[in-house]
Design an enzyme around this catalytic site. Structure first.
Site, PDB file in Angstrom:
ATOM      1  N   GLU A  69      -5.620   6.209  -5.642  1.00  0.00           N
ATOM      2  CA  GLU A  69      -5.408   4.908  -6.293  1.00  0.00           C
ATOM      3  C   GLU A  69      -6.622   3.985  -6.221  1.00  0.00           C
ATOM      4  OE1 GLU A  69      -3.192   6.361  -4.330  1.00  0.00           O
ATOM      5  OE2 GLU A  69      -1.230   6.350  -5.300  1.00  0.00           O
TER       6      GLU A  69
ATOM      7  N   PHE B 195      11.868   3.212   1.952  1.00  0.00           N
ATOM      8  CA  PHE B 195      10.821   4.223   1.783  1.00  0.00           C
ATOM      9  C   PHE B 195       9.749   3.702   0.820  1.00  0.00           C
ATOM     10  CE2 PHE B 195       9.194   8.011  -0.547  1.00  0.00           C
ATOM     11  CZ  PHE B 195       8.484   8.559   0.512  1.00  0.00           C
ATOM     12  N   GLN B 196       8.504   3.834   1.224  1.00  0.00           N
ATOM     13  CA  GLN B 196       7.346   3.370   0.453  1.00  0.00           C
ATOM     14  C   GLN B 196       7.424   1.889   0.085  1.00  0.00           C
ATOM     15  OE1 GLN B 196       6.616   6.313  -2.709  1.00  0.00           O
ATOM     16  NE2 GLN B 196       5.316   7.427  -1.263  1.00  0.00           N
TER      17      GLN B 196
ATOM     18  N   LYS C 112      11.778  -1.211  -8.925  1.00  0.00           N
ATOM     19  CA  LYS C 112      12.231  -0.086  -9.737  1.00  0.00           C
ATOM     20  C   LYS C 112      13.476  -0.424 -10.562  1.00  0.00           C
ATOM     21  CE  LYS C 112      12.977   4.871  -9.613  1.00  0.00           C
ATOM     22  NZ  LYS C 112      13.014   6.104  -8.802  1.00  0.00           N
TER      23      LYS C 112
ATOM     24  N   MET D 142     -28.859   2.626   4.802  1.00  0.00           N
ATOM     25  CA  MET D 142     -28.997   1.199   5.083  1.00  0.00           C
ATOM     26  C   MET D 142     -28.633   0.916   6.536  1.00  0.00           C
ATOM     27  SD  MET D 142     -30.156  -1.456   3.720  1.00  0.00           S
ATOM     28  CE  MET D 142     -30.056  -1.687   1.943  1.00  0.00           C
TER      29      MET D 142
END
Lengths: 163, 569
Positions: free
Chosen positions: B50, B112-113, B162, B479
């Site tokens: 993502e 969940f999630q 949802k 760096m």
């Protein structure tokens, strides 16, 4: 220096957390913060007491204005304003102390809201300094608990926080 | 006809003219993916992580004037997206991120999630919304696009539970949007603009310093005209490169920590500084107190009032859209009888030339034995005629690309300036290539950064994105290594990249072409061969000098005139 900032914001879920989060994320001080809906139920008015250098206060004002939910911001301490805070103090009130506490409450124009055999609960309204003075006057010893609302502020005369 | 929340979401994207959505499906966004499947107008690009979805949407937005769009699921989908969102926020990139959320009845139950998407993203978005009623989806998405691209742009998150995406309602897309508490500025104050013009005309040593705001506001043309009209030197920030043509004789190079000597000295010793769409950040002016020691008048044009007087005191603030303000400033200057003082200007340029000579320009000692990273970038510039889109990761290679690829046009230089996100380059290049399918797109990266999102080589294969990846592989987090050499007594704590993969085989495993280049003589032929392969992604593993450092350098906390030049070490 101490500043008292007034702001109007749209009553959206999470609006308060945006303001509180802004202060913590950018390391600004909050001495007190009060918020409640106004006569227009879609708006909430908040009073924030903060402190900082002029540059910090300028940034606080700008950053608050930048929040999408904020309608308007005013630094009340830049002009004439009224500041009030409500305090409830529960004190141990027994024997001869009862008369003295009543007298002090009257002097400070407070009210005794609840009386029991051993306690008074006193209501006091005023600027922060006055509430602090009352605490000093009665001394820490009799105090059982204290709750303060934090300051609410409003401009004097024609100083109005516009929508 | 009633549509589901998911269908409405996609219809909104269609209404907004969205070409691509970069995303990754999951439980909470299944309805939205189902609606996406049943139409063809909005195309979806399936990334492999993502974070890459958001960077790709970001690259798409940076290389165009459009809003980037990403779609992720709840919980880990959203948390993975956060780095991308913060990257876009720090660089003011217009973006709408749509995230799925657990159903409204499950919110707060540690479902969940489930994560508090609005809470987690709050400090790194311009604004965010949790949509609790299907009737609010269309208006919310309309507002999200409006907020993302108006005023100072930025990412806006829309979190859709949802059950809300499954409920039905009538679809009406609002024609206009009005947010009572949000009124972005347009034109600047005319009186202030006239003052600014006068200050610039009266200046003996004027300097123009411009940033990403000029690129975002599509004001490069106005800036260029202004610089030429005044005859003054112009410097660009890392984010502002391309805002003024690097090939122009009035360009003194990038300023800041790795800016040119003449740009930094010009900033320090000018008498009137015009800052346009730039924010005086710590990597640009270094130590604020040191900067303030030398008196100069500062004019600051910015769309965001909070950027003005944040780090430095400003004498003349102008809040407004950079393009509109510059248009008005140009009008005033053109109609003024007074012209810049030619004598003063000539002596100012003489001073700048002296600094240019003293600083020695951007330079490095090339070698016939070992590949110098700067040489790779110079050769890249040569064989792409300076006309490529260059997406960069973060580190030494980023600075060399910024210094040595002379950007003459805005929106060609795609890099994470504010947040400094390693892993940005490759996915950002994907967004650029999708927006500009026929353009040459290079991704300049290092062996450290590329491994932070290397899985996207798979996405590049799926969508036939012929990006040219130039990995400047010095086996070090360069760096970090450079700072350890300068400031930590050569103690190279965890900056050596051991156990590197064989990048040629890795590229081949993903179905691409891999090349390993070890010798300086092979750099140009390899680049020519790679860029001749118009339809292929070519991964070039350049084995570069591990000891090379980025110069000039203003060490952290130092002032602009306390620069360290290459030969001083």
């Amino acid at each position: 220096m101490r500043h008292i900032i007034s702001l109007l914001m749209v009553n959206e879920a999470g609006a308060l957390s945006r303001v509180a989060g802004l202060f913590s994320a950018r390391g600004y001080n909050i001495e007190s913060l009060t918020v409640a809906p106004t006569e227009d139920a879609t708006l909430s008015r908040m009073t924030i007491v903060t402190s900082g250098s002029d540059a910090v206060i300028e940034q606080i004002n700008k950053q608050l204005n930048k929040l999408i939910d904020v309608v308007s911001v005013m630094d009340l301490s830049e002009g004439e304003h009224i500041e009030r805070e409500l305090m409830l103090v529960k004190v141990r009130a027994e024997g001869g102390d009862r008369e003295e506490l009543k007298r002090l409450t009257d002097i400070f124009r407070g009210r005794i809201l609840d009386v029991s055999a051993h306690t008074y609960t006193i209501e006091l309204t005023g600027a922060r300094v006055k509430l602090d003075s009352f605490i000093d006057a009665i001394g820490r010893e009799p105090i059982l608990e204290t709750v303060r609302t934090g300051a609410s502020g409003i401009g004097r005369g024609n100083r109005i926080l516009n929508q | 006809m009633e549509l589901t929340g998911a269908e409405i979401t996609i219809r909104c994207l269609q209404e907004e003219g969205v070409e691509y959505v970069f995303g990754y499906p999951g439980g909470a966004v299944l309805h939205i993916y189902d609606a996406l499947f049943q139409q063809e107008q909005v195309r979806h690009v399936l990334v492999r992580h993502e974070q890459a979805a958001v960077h790709a949407a970001d690259g798409y937005a940076r290389s165009s004037e459009k809003v980037g769009v990403a779609l992720v699921t709840s919980g880990p989908g959203l948390t993975n997206a956060v780095t991308g969102i913060a990257t876009a926020y720090l660089d003011s990139i217009p973006m709408v991120v749509i995230s799925g959320q657990v159903p409204t009845f499950a919110i707060g139950e540690d479902a969940f999630q489930e994560v508090d998407a609005v809470g987690i993203t709050r400090p790194c978005v311009k604004h965010n919304y949790l949509v609790k009623d299907v009737k609010d989806i269309a208006a919310t998405i309309k507002k999200a696009f409006y907020l993302a691209k108006s005023g100072r742009p930025g990412p806006v998150l829309v979190d859709i539970p949802k059950d809300v995406s499954a409920q039905r309602t009538e679809f009406v897309y609002p024609e206009s949007v009005k947010i009572r508490s949000y009124n972005p500025v347009g034109k600047g104050d005319s009186i202030q603009i006239r003052h600014a013009a006068q200050m610039l005309l009266d200046a003996k040593r004027p300097m123009i310093y411009s940033g990403g705001g000029v690129v975002l506001a599509e004001a490069a043309g106005q800036l260029t005209e202004l610089v030429r009209l005044l005859g003054a030197p112009c410097t660009n920030t890392l984010m502002g490169l391309g805002g003024f043509p690097a090939g122009d004789s009035q360009f003194v190079g990038m300023l800041g920590m790795h800016g040119t000597y003449e740009a930094n000295m010009g900033m320090q010793y000018c008498d009137v500084l015009l800052a346009v769409g730039a924010r005086f950040d710590d990597r640009v002016i270094g130590n604020v107190e040191h900067f303030a020691q030398v008196p100069r008048k500062i004019i600051h044009i910015d769309i965001d009032p909070s950027s003005i007087a944040k780090r430095v005191k400003v004498d003349l603030p102008i809040v407004g859209d950079v393009k509109l303000v510059l248009d008005e400033l140009l009008d005033v200057l053109r109609s003024s009888k007074q012209k810049p003082d030619a004598v003063e200007m000539a002596s100012w340029w003489k001073q700048i030339e002296e600094w240019r000579v003293k600083g020695g320009g951007l330079r490095y000692k090339n070698s016939s034995e070992i590949i110098k990273p700067q040489y790779v970038i110079e050769t890249l510039h040569k064989i792409t005629n300076g006309d490529a889109y260059v997406a960069s990761d973060v580190g030494q290679h980023q600075m060399w690309a910024a210094q040595y690829y002379k950007f003459n046009h805005p929106r060609r230089w795609i890099n994470s300036g504010g947040l400094g996100t390693m892993g940005f380059g490759l996915p950002a290049a994907m967004g650029v290539q999708l927006k500009h399918p026929d353009a040459t797109v290079a991704c300049v990266t290092g062996e450290g950064s590329i491994q932070m999102n290397i899985q996207e080589l798979s996405t590049c294969k799926q969508y036939h994105l012929p990006i040219k990846v130039l990995a400047l592989n010095n086996r070090y987090l360069g760096m970090v290594r450079q700072w350890q050499e300068f400031f930590h007594g050569n103690r190279y704590s965890e900056s050596y990249m051991d156990a590197l993969p064989d990048f040629v085989k890795l590229a081949e495993a993903y179905g691409h072409i891999g090349m390993r280049i070890d010798h300086p003589a092979d750099v140009e032929p390899a680049l020519r061969e790679a860029f001749a392969r118009k339809d292929d992604l070519v991964f070039m593993d350049f084995r570069t000098d591990p000891g090379e450092n980025v110069f000039p350098m203003v060490p952290g906390g130092k002032g602009l005139s306390e620069v360290v030049l290459a030969e001083e070490l």
